[in-house]
Design a protein around this motif. Structure first.
Motif, PDB file in Angstrom:
ATOM      1  N   LEU A  16      28.245  79.314  44.996  1.00  0.00           N
ATOM      2  CA  LEU A  16      28.914  78.127  44.480  1.00  0.00           C
ATOM      3  C   LEU A  16      30.417  78.324  44.352  1.00  0.00           C
ATOM      4  N   GLU A  17      30.852  79.556  44.286  1.00  0.00           N
ATOM      5  CA  GLU A  17      32.279  79.842  44.128  1.00  0.00           C
ATOM      6  C   GLU A  17      33.072  79.399  45.354  1.00  0.00           C
ATOM      7  N   ASP A  18      32.445  79.391  46.533  1.00  0.00           N
ATOM      8  CA  ASP A  18      33.140  79.064  47.780  1.00  0.00           C
ATOM      9  C   ASP A  18      33.144  77.575  48.098  1.00  0.00           C
ATOM     10  N   LYS A  19      32.507  76.767  47.279  1.00  0.00           N
ATOM     11  CA  LYS A  19      32.377  75.340  47.559  1.00  0.00           C
ATOM     12  C   LYS A  19      33.550  74.559  46.973  1.00  0.00           C
ATOM     13  N   ASN A  20      33.945  73.498  47.697  1.00  0.00           N
ATOM     14  CA  ASN A  20      34.972  72.626  47.142  1.00  0.00           C
ATOM     15  C   ASN A  20      34.321  71.643  46.183  1.00  0.00           C
ATOM     16  N   LEU A  21      35.133  70.882  45.473  1.00  0.00           N
ATOM     17  CA  LEU A  21      34.621  70.004  44.431  1.00  0.00           C
ATOM     18  C   LEU A  21      33.647  68.967  44.982  1.00  0.00           C
ATOM     19  N   TRP A  35      29.337  67.916  35.095  1.00  0.00           N
ATOM     20  CA  TRP A  35      30.429  68.865  34.847  1.00  0.00           C
ATOM     21  C   TRP A  35      31.532  68.772  35.894  1.00  0.00           C
ATOM     22  N   TYR A  36      31.167  68.758  37.175  1.00  0.00           N
ATOM     23  CA  TYR A  36      32.209  68.736  38.202  1.00  0.00           C
ATOM     24  C   TYR A  36      32.929  67.399  38.255  1.00  0.00           C
ATOM     25  N   GLU A  37      32.231  66.334  37.920  1.00  0.00           N
ATOM     26  CA  GLU A  37      32.871  65.032  37.818  1.00  0.00           C
ATOM     27  C   GLU A  37      33.895  65.062  36.673  1.00  0.00           C
ATOM     28  N   TYR A  38      33.522  65.715  35.585  1.00  0.00           N
ATOM     29  CA  TYR A  38      34.412  65.843  34.437  1.00  0.00           C
ATOM     30  C   TYR A  38      35.629  66.700  34.789  1.00  0.00           C
ATOM     31  N   GLU A  39      35.402  67.794  35.474  1.00  0.00           N
ATOM     32  CA  GLU A  39      36.537  68.624  35.894  1.00  0.00           C
ATOM     33  C   GLU A  39      37.489  67.816  36.765  1.00  0.00           C
ATOM     34  N   HIS A  40      36.961  67.054  37.669  1.00  0.00           N
ATOM     35  CA  HIS A  40      37.785  66.223  38.549  1.00  0.00           C
ATOM     36  C   HIS A  40      38.556  65.187  37.728  1.00  0.00           C
ATOM     37  N   LEU A  66      37.495  77.594  32.260  1.00  0.00           N
ATOM     38  CA  LEU A  66      36.922  78.740  31.552  1.00  0.00           C
ATOM     39  C   LEU A  66      35.553  78.425  30.968  1.00  0.00           C
ATOM     40  N   PHE A  67      35.284  77.144  30.741  1.00  0.00           N
ATOM     41  CA  PHE A  67      34.015  76.709  30.139  1.00  0.00           C
ATOM     42  C   PHE A  67      32.991  76.280  31.180  1.00  0.00           C
ATOM     43  N   ARG A  68      33.320  76.388  32.450  1.00  0.00           N
ATOM     44  CA  ARG A  68      32.398  75.979  33.520  1.00  0.00           C
ATOM     45  C   ARG A  68      31.079  76.736  33.373  1.00  0.00           C
ATOM     46  N   PRO A  69      29.968  76.022  33.385  1.00  0.00           N
ATOM     47  CA  PRO A  69      28.656  76.669  33.200  1.00  0.00           C
ATOM     48  C   PRO A  69      28.153  77.324  34.495  1.00  0.00           C
ATOM     49  N   ARG A  70      28.819  78.371  34.930  1.00  0.00           N
ATOM     50  CA  ARG A  70      28.513  78.999  36.220  1.00  0.00           C
ATOM     51  C   ARG A  70      27.061  79.473  36.322  1.00  0.00           C
ATOM     52  N   GLN A  71      26.596  80.235  35.337  1.00  0.00           N
ATOM     53  CA  GLN A  71      25.229  80.762  35.399  1.00  0.00           C
ATOM     54  C   GLN A  71      24.199  79.635  35.372  1.00  0.00           C
ATOM     55  N   LEU A  72      24.469  78.634  34.584  1.00  0.00           N
ATOM     56  CA  LEU A  72      23.561  77.494  34.497  1.00  0.00           C
ATOM     57  C   LEU A  72      23.495  76.763  35.834  1.00  0.00           C
ATOM     58  N   LEU A  73      24.631  76.562  36.467  1.00  0.00           N
ATOM     59  CA  LEU A  73      24.659  75.892  37.769  1.00  0.00           C
ATOM     60  C   LEU A  73      23.951  76.727  38.834  1.00  0.00           C
ATOM     61  N   LYS A  74      24.111  78.036  38.759  1.00  0.00           N
ATOM     62  CA  LYS A  74      23.394  78.900  39.702  1.00  0.00           C
ATOM     63  C   LYS A  74      21.888  78.805  39.487  1.00  0.00           C
ATOM     64  N   SER A  75      21.467  78.668  38.227  1.00  0.00           N
ATOM     65  CA  SER A  75      20.030  78.566  37.948  1.00  0.00           C
ATOM     66  C   SER A  75      19.447  77.265  38.503  1.00  0.00           C
ATOM     67  N   LEU A  76      20.260  76.222  38.600  1.00  0.00           N
ATOM     68  CA  LEU A  76      19.788  74.961  39.169  1.00  0.00           C
ATOM     69  C   LEU A  76      19.398  75.146  40.623  1.00  0.00           C
ATOM     70  N   LYS A  77      20.195  75.902  41.334  1.00  0.00           N
ATOM     71  CA  LYS A  77      19.903  76.144  42.743  1.00  0.00           C
ATOM     72  C   LYS A  77      18.571  76.883  42.882  1.00  0.00           C
ATOM     73  N   ALA A  78      18.305  77.825  42.001  1.00  0.00           N
ATOM     74  CA  ALA A  78      17.062  78.605  42.061  1.00  0.00           C
ATOM     75  C   ALA A  78      15.849  77.737  41.763  1.00  0.00           C
ATOM     76  N   ASN A  79      16.026  76.641  41.039  1.00  0.00           N
ATOM     77  CA  ASN A  79      14.910  75.778  40.648  1.00  0.00           C
ATOM     78  C   ASN A  79      14.693  74.582  41.562  1.00  0.00           C
ATOM     79  N   GLN A  80      15.364  74.546  42.702  1.00  0.00           N
ATOM     80  CA  GLN A  80      15.203  73.407  43.608  1.00  0.00           C
ATOM     81  C   GLN A  80      13.780  73.262  44.083  1.00  0.00           C
TER      82      GLN A  80
END
Length: 151
Positions: A3-8, A117-122, A137-151
């Protein structure tokens, strides 16, 4: 997926795809967790920071005197609220996942509304560019990664 390499725009698409796909797979346990959150947060009629000792303690332990979004003192802007980084309406199974919660002021919570979250950041990047770097700094990185695992 990194997810780090993706644009908004790509992050919006991934979040919407995962949210919509997972929403249709809600389990009985997901709904029970959602009810637990409602009890934890709303018991005795409080719609913001709850009135259970557990929720009050959590808010006190996970915030300081200032809103992390606008920088205002909570006491000067109507107090603190518990907010879901990923909205309950789209991700009800994350309603009591503490990685999804943060404490922000009432005004910022109302302004964020049901934004993802990303809509809010934008939104912050466009309307409050001075706050954007801090909010990352508050971006829920681990939570967003867990979403991908639960697809």
């Amino acid at each position: 997926m990194n997810l780090e390499d993706k644009n908004l725009e790509d992050l919006f698409k991934v979040a919407d795809k995962v949210g919509k796909k997972r929403y249709h797979k809600l389990t009985h346990q997901d709904l029970e967790d959602y009810r637990k959150f409602d009890h934890w947060r709303y018991v005795n009629g409080s719609a913001e920071c709850g009135t259970t000792q557990q929720s009050k303690d959590w808010v006190r332990n996970n915030s300081d005197w200032h809103c992390p979004v606008c920088g205002s003192r909570f006491a000067d802007v109507g107090g603190r609220t518990i907010d879901h980084k990923l909205p309950r309406s789209q991700y009800p199974w994350l309603s009591l996942d503490f990685r999804n919660l943060w404490v922000i002021c009432r005004s910022c919570n109302r302004e964020k509304g049901e934004m993802h979250w990303y809509e809010y950041e934008h939104y912050l990047f466009i309307h409050y560019p001075d706050h954007y770097q801090d909010i990352q700094l508050f971006r829920p990185r681990q939570l967003l990664k867990s979403l991908k695992a639960n697809q």
